[in-house]
Design a protein around this motif. Structure first.
Motif, PDB file in Angstrom:
ATOM      1  N   THR A 206       0.908  -1.354   0.187  1.00  0.00           N
ATOM      2  CA  THR A 206       0.177  -0.081   0.082  1.00  0.00           C
ATOM      3  C   THR A 206       0.897   1.182  -0.062  1.00  0.00           C
ATOM      4  O   THR A 206       0.324   2.330  -0.042  1.00  0.00           O
ATOM      5  CB  THR A 206      -0.857  -0.019   1.188  1.00  0.00           C
ATOM      6  OG1 THR A 206      -0.265  -0.342   2.285  1.00  0.00           O
ATOM      7  CG2 THR A 206      -1.874  -1.026   1.090  1.00  0.00           C
ATOM      8  N   GLY A 207       2.175   1.131   0.053  1.00  0.00           N
ATOM      9  CA  GLY A 207       3.003   2.218   0.096  1.00  0.00           C
ATOM     10  C   GLY A 207       4.480   2.005   0.197  1.00  0.00           C
ATOM     11  O   GLY A 207       4.679   0.831   0.286  1.00  0.00           O
ATOM     12  N   ILE A 208       5.143   2.977  -0.627  1.00  0.00           N
ATOM     13  CA  ILE A 208       6.639   2.514  -0.663  1.00  0.00           C
ATOM     14  C   ILE A 208       7.389   3.556   0.343  1.00  0.00           C
ATOM     15  O   ILE A 208       7.379   4.838   0.003  1.00  0.00           O
ATOM     16  CB  ILE A 208       7.135   2.636  -2.012  1.00  0.00           C
ATOM     17  CG1 ILE A 208       6.388   2.035  -2.977  1.00  0.00           C
ATOM     18  CG2 ILE A 208       8.659   2.409  -2.065  1.00  0.00           C
ATOM     19  CD1 ILE A 208       6.460   0.273  -3.050  1.00  0.00           C
ATOM     20  N   VAL A 209       8.233   3.150   1.221  1.00  0.00           N
ATOM     21  CA  VAL A 209       8.862   4.236   2.042  1.00  0.00           C
ATOM     22  C   VAL A 209      10.377   4.523   1.531  1.00  0.00           C
ATOM     23  O   VAL A 209      11.052   3.509   1.333  1.00  0.00           O
ATOM     24  CB  VAL A 209       9.201   3.521   3.427  1.00  0.00           C
ATOM     25  CG1 VAL A 209       9.502   4.649   4.440  1.00  0.00           C
ATOM     26  CG2 VAL A 209       7.811   3.074   3.904  1.00  0.00           C
ATOM     27  N   SER A 238       0.950  -1.155 -12.772  1.00  0.00           N
ATOM     28  CA  SER A 238       2.254  -0.577 -12.819  1.00  0.00           C
ATOM     29  C   SER A 238       2.387   0.939 -12.410  1.00  0.00           C
ATOM     30  O   SER A 238       3.023   1.359 -11.541  1.00  0.00           O
ATOM     31  CB  SER A 238       2.880  -1.045 -14.044  1.00  0.00           C
ATOM     32  OG  SER A 238       2.869  -2.247 -14.400  1.00  0.00           O
ATOM     33  N   SER A 239       1.358   1.606 -12.939  1.00  0.00           N
ATOM     34  CA  SER A 239       1.372   3.144 -12.784  1.00  0.00           C
ATOM     35  C   SER A 239       1.044   3.500 -11.480  1.00  0.00           C
ATOM     36  O   SER A 239       1.443   4.206 -10.746  1.00  0.00           O
ATOM     37  CB  SER A 239       0.507   3.771 -13.748  1.00  0.00           C
ATOM     38  OG  SER A 239       0.511   3.464 -15.021  1.00  0.00           O
ATOM     39  N   LEU A 240       0.041   2.469 -10.965  1.00  0.00           N
ATOM     40  CA  LEU A 240      -0.514   2.960  -9.604  1.00  0.00           C
ATOM     41  C   LEU A 240       0.787   2.494  -8.378  1.00  0.00           C
ATOM     42  O   LEU A 240       0.913   3.318  -7.547  1.00  0.00           O
ATOM     43  CB  LEU A 240      -1.681   1.772  -9.088  1.00  0.00           C
ATOM     44  CG  LEU A 240      -2.823   1.894  -9.984  1.00  0.00           C
ATOM     45  CD1 LEU A 240      -3.915   0.912  -9.579  1.00  0.00           C
ATOM     46  CD2 LEU A 240      -3.520   3.497  -9.883  1.00  0.00           C
ATOM     47  N   VAL A 241       1.461   1.556  -8.697  1.00  0.00           N
ATOM     48  CA  VAL A 241       2.357   1.189  -7.623  1.00  0.00           C
ATOM     49  C   VAL A 241       3.644   2.172  -7.864  1.00  0.00           C
ATOM     50  O   VAL A 241       4.139   2.414  -6.984  1.00  0.00           O
ATOM     51  CB  VAL A 241       2.633  -0.373  -7.639  1.00  0.00           C
ATOM     52  CG1 VAL A 241       3.923  -0.595  -6.801  1.00  0.00           C
ATOM     53  CG2 VAL A 241       1.640  -1.167  -7.553  1.00  0.00           C
ATOM     54  N   ALA A 242       3.947   2.359  -9.116  1.00  0.00           N
ATOM     55  CA  ALA A 242       5.095   3.279  -9.280  1.00  0.00           C
ATOM     56  C   ALA A 242       4.591   4.700  -8.558  1.00  0.00           C
ATOM     57  O   ALA A 242       5.763   5.273  -8.363  1.00  0.00           O
ATOM     58  CB  ALA A 242       5.214   3.623 -10.876  1.00  0.00           C
ATOM     59  N   TYR A 298     -10.807   1.709 -24.960  1.00  0.00           N
ATOM     60  CA  TYR A 298     -10.746   2.829 -24.104  1.00  0.00           C
ATOM     61  C   TYR A 298     -10.005   2.302 -22.469  1.00  0.00           C
ATOM     62  O   TYR A 298      -9.910   1.287 -22.278  1.00  0.00           O
ATOM     63  CB  TYR A 298     -11.898   3.382 -23.686  1.00  0.00           C
ATOM     64  CG  TYR A 298     -13.158   2.391 -23.528  1.00  0.00           C
ATOM     65  CD1 TYR A 298     -13.050   1.277 -22.359  1.00  0.00           C
ATOM     66  CD2 TYR A 298     -14.132   2.256 -24.349  1.00  0.00           C
ATOM     67  CE1 TYR A 298     -14.020   0.339 -22.341  1.00  0.00           C
ATOM     68  CE2 TYR A 298     -14.949   0.931 -24.495  1.00  0.00           C
ATOM     69  CZ  TYR A 298     -14.997   0.101 -23.378  1.00  0.00           C
ATOM     70  OH  TYR A 298     -15.992  -0.922 -23.443  1.00  0.00           O
ATOM     71  N   PRO A 299      -9.291   3.265 -22.152  1.00  0.00           N
ATOM     72  CA  PRO A 299      -8.464   2.788 -20.925  1.00  0.00           C
ATOM     73  C   PRO A 299      -9.424   2.727 -19.876  1.00  0.00           C
ATOM     74  O   PRO A 299     -10.482   3.513 -19.716  1.00  0.00           O
ATOM     75  CB  PRO A 299      -7.672   4.016 -20.400  1.00  0.00           C
ATOM     76  CG  PRO A 299      -7.528   5.023 -21.751  1.00  0.00           C
ATOM     77  CD  PRO A 299      -8.844   4.562 -22.578  1.00  0.00           C
ATOM     78  N   LEU A 300      -9.204   1.657 -18.905  1.00  0.00           N
ATOM     79  CA  LEU A 300     -10.188   1.538 -17.647  1.00  0.00           C
ATOM     80  C   LEU A 300      -9.448   0.533 -16.757  1.00  0.00           C
ATOM     81  O   LEU A 300      -8.541  -0.392 -17.301  1.00  0.00           O
ATOM     82  CB  LEU A 300     -11.301   0.868 -18.251  1.00  0.00           C
ATOM     83  CG  LEU A 300     -12.462   0.327 -17.264  1.00  0.00           C
ATOM     84  CD1 LEU A 300     -13.337   1.734 -16.893  1.00  0.00           C
ATOM     85  CD2 LEU A 300     -13.325  -0.728 -18.052  1.00  0.00           C
ATOM     86  N   TYR A 301      -9.723   0.811 -15.319  1.00  0.00           N
ATOM     87  CA  TYR A 301      -9.250  -0.112 -14.634  1.00  0.00           C
ATOM     88  C   TYR A 301     -10.338  -0.990 -14.155  1.00  0.00           C
ATOM     89  O   TYR A 301     -11.245  -0.686 -13.482  1.00  0.00           O
ATOM     90  CB  TYR A 301      -8.637   0.492 -13.332  1.00  0.00           C
ATOM     91  CG  TYR A 301      -7.161   1.073 -13.541  1.00  0.00           C
ATOM     92  CD1 TYR A 301      -6.036  -0.001 -13.487  1.00  0.00           C
ATOM     93  CD2 TYR A 301      -6.907   2.234 -13.596  1.00  0.00           C
ATOM     94  CE1 TYR A 301      -4.877   0.547 -13.558  1.00  0.00           C
ATOM     95  CE2 TYR A 301      -5.553   2.717 -13.689  1.00  0.00           C
ATOM     96  CZ  TYR A 301      -4.452   1.699 -13.739  1.00  0.00           C
ATOM     97  OH  TYR A 301      -3.140   2.367 -13.858  1.00  0.00           O
ATOM     98  N   GLY A 302     -10.312  -2.388 -14.994  1.00  0.00           N
ATOM     99  CA  GLY A 302     -11.508  -2.974 -14.757  1.00  0.00           C
ATOM    100  C   GLY A 302     -11.263  -4.247 -15.553  1.00  0.00           C
ATOM    101  O   GLY A 302     -10.773  -4.229 -16.511  1.00  0.00           O
TER     102      GLY A 302
END
Ligand code: FAD
Ligand code: PYC
Length: 413
Positions: A206-209, A238-242, A298-302
């Protein structure tokens, strides 16, 4: 594998094999944390342990192992790309795949079928010829073939002239293969676990320290875990975690759908792909037709399925194989494809010093699982990005040095 199989066949008992050790507590620190337990994360863990002796490794997945795109892909493996960098990279992967069942002692059901990319227009014929020449130059078997040879390889394909898009030629790639996608992730995970690598499912990062430009820990829903290095291998996220690590990726995330038919008697040996019709198909070992098309518009997270996709794809499938009219579709699903501007992956360094990227796998990453895992492990173990990964560095986008694979990535995007 054949020896293992024969030995197994002559056994008196068939005990169930436990591949992964039972779930254990998450430690508060590891040398390497791999975010994402798809085929890529599992493969990187396996090669870290087996080739570099790095075993203090945790693979963290927010769901279950191999439950992301690894479970959703149509398992096509090939090396018939367009650029020399792409061809070299995927050819190494095909080589590793051929030996993988033996190396892992795990049957991944690797099945070499031959791969035909149909050309229905003059410009497609030109691109296929171009790909064939680049492939041959680099020692990859590919050639441009015409009606007689196509009919010999795939007698059930409609090759008549009085159709909307007659087939003019095809790029024939004999090493084109399929495999059991789940087994690839499970086999790598089991091999890594035997060396002490830990796999933690249902453990979302959920986070990168970070401290002074370096990653020092990852936050998870089960607590904070310190780490020496991190590999990010989360495909469609990938974009979310980056972004958690503090940098942006040139990626658009677009659903990619696929489906299978009811099982049929074997009639289709090669893998058939048509860019103009946006359709591809192979027949699995249990007789199902595994079918797909291009990404959603179309782009979509689903990962929902759509009627549009099914209607369009079936119309195109019937143009290739009109006799399939009464065949039923059994299952339909989608994955999230991380699309890069040049249809090539992104691997290696990031703006965060000890944070390594394995991303941008769009519609093409299953075939790269072995080479990516092996070379990412080498990168982390040595601190140096190997030459074969250099063309795919993140900085290529600001250096105007893209690896353009649009003409070869999949079924015409
Ligand atoms: P994944 O298998 O998706 O693994 C990533 C993992 O990361 C997931 O298990 C997910 O749960 C986990 N994760 C995400 N966020 C977090 C977080 N915050 N914390 C912890 N874990 C997280 N490629 C081919 O080469 N040939 C094909 O024929 C082909 N067909 C395809 C057909 C479809 C329908 C789709 C969708 C894709 C296809 N692909 C194909 C592409 C291929 O499936 C992927 O590129 C490949 O599976 C990526 O593997 P991976 O291990 O990187 O990702
Ligand atoms: O990369 O060959 C491929 C592929 C086919 C379908 C989706 N990806």
């Amino acid at each position: 594998m054949p020896f293992g199989l024969i030995k197994y066949g002559f056994n008196k008992e068939y005990p169930a094999r436990v591949d992964l050790p039972p779930a254990c507590d998450l430690k508060d620190s590891y040398d390497v944390v791999i975010v994402g337990g798809g085929g890529h994360g599992c493969a990187a863990a396996y090669y870290l342990a087996t080739e570099h002796g790095i075993t203090d490794v945790a693979v963290l997945d927010k769901g279950y192992l191999g439950g992301g795109n690894t479970a959703r892909n149509t398992a096509i493996i090939r090396a018939n790309y367009l650029t020399p960098d792409g061809v070299n990279f995927y050819a190494e992967s095909v080589g590793l795949y051929k030996e993988l069942s033996n190396a892992l002692d795990y049957n991944i059901m690797y099945s070499e079928r031959g791969h035909l990319t149909l050309a229905h227009t003059d410009s497609a014929v030109r691109t296929m010829r171009w790909r064939a020449e680049v492939n041959k130059h680099l020692g990859v078997e590919s050639e441009l073939i015409f009606a007689d040879e196509i009919a010999r390889l795939c007698p059930t394909l409609d090759l008549s002239d009085d159709v909307r898009f007659p087939v003019l030629a095809a790029l024939y790639h004999p090493p084109g293969s399929i495999a059991r996608h789940d087994a690839v992730a499970w086999g790598y995970a089991a091999g890594a676990a035997r060396h002490g690598v830990e796999f933690h499912q249902k453990t979302e990062v959920t986070g990168i320290v970070k401290e002074a430009g370096r990653v020092v820990a990852v936050e998870t829903e089960r607590g904070t875990v310190k780490c020496g290095q991190v590999i990010q291998a989360v495909a469609g996220s990938s974009s979310l975690v980056a972004r958690m690590a503090g940098f942006k990726l040139p990626i658009r995330t677009i659903p990619l759908q696929a489906c299978v038919s009811q099982p049929l008697k074997p009639f289709l040996d090669p893998i058939i792909v048509s860019g103009s019709l946006h359709a591809y198909v192979s027949q699995s070992a249990r007789g199902e037709l595994v079918m797909g098309g291009s990404t959603d518009p179309y782009p979509l997270y689903g990962t929902r399925s759509s009627l549009d996709f099914k209607e369009g794809l079936m119309a195109h499938m019937l143009e290739l194989f009109p006799f399939l009219g009464e065949v039923k579709v059994l299952r339909q699903w989608a994955g999230m494809a991380d699309m890069t501007p040049d249809f090539s992956p992104v691997m290696g360094e990031t703006p965060v010093e000890n944070y390594w990227l394995d991303a941008g796998w769009g519609t093409w990453g299953f075939k790269a699982t072995p080479v990516c895992g092996k070379r990412m492990a080498e990168t982390v173990a040595t601190g140096r990005v190997p030459d074969i990964l250099q063309p795919f560095r993140l900085s290529r986008f600001e250096e105007f040095d893209q690896v353009g694979e649009k003409g070869a990535a999949s079924v015409g995007h």
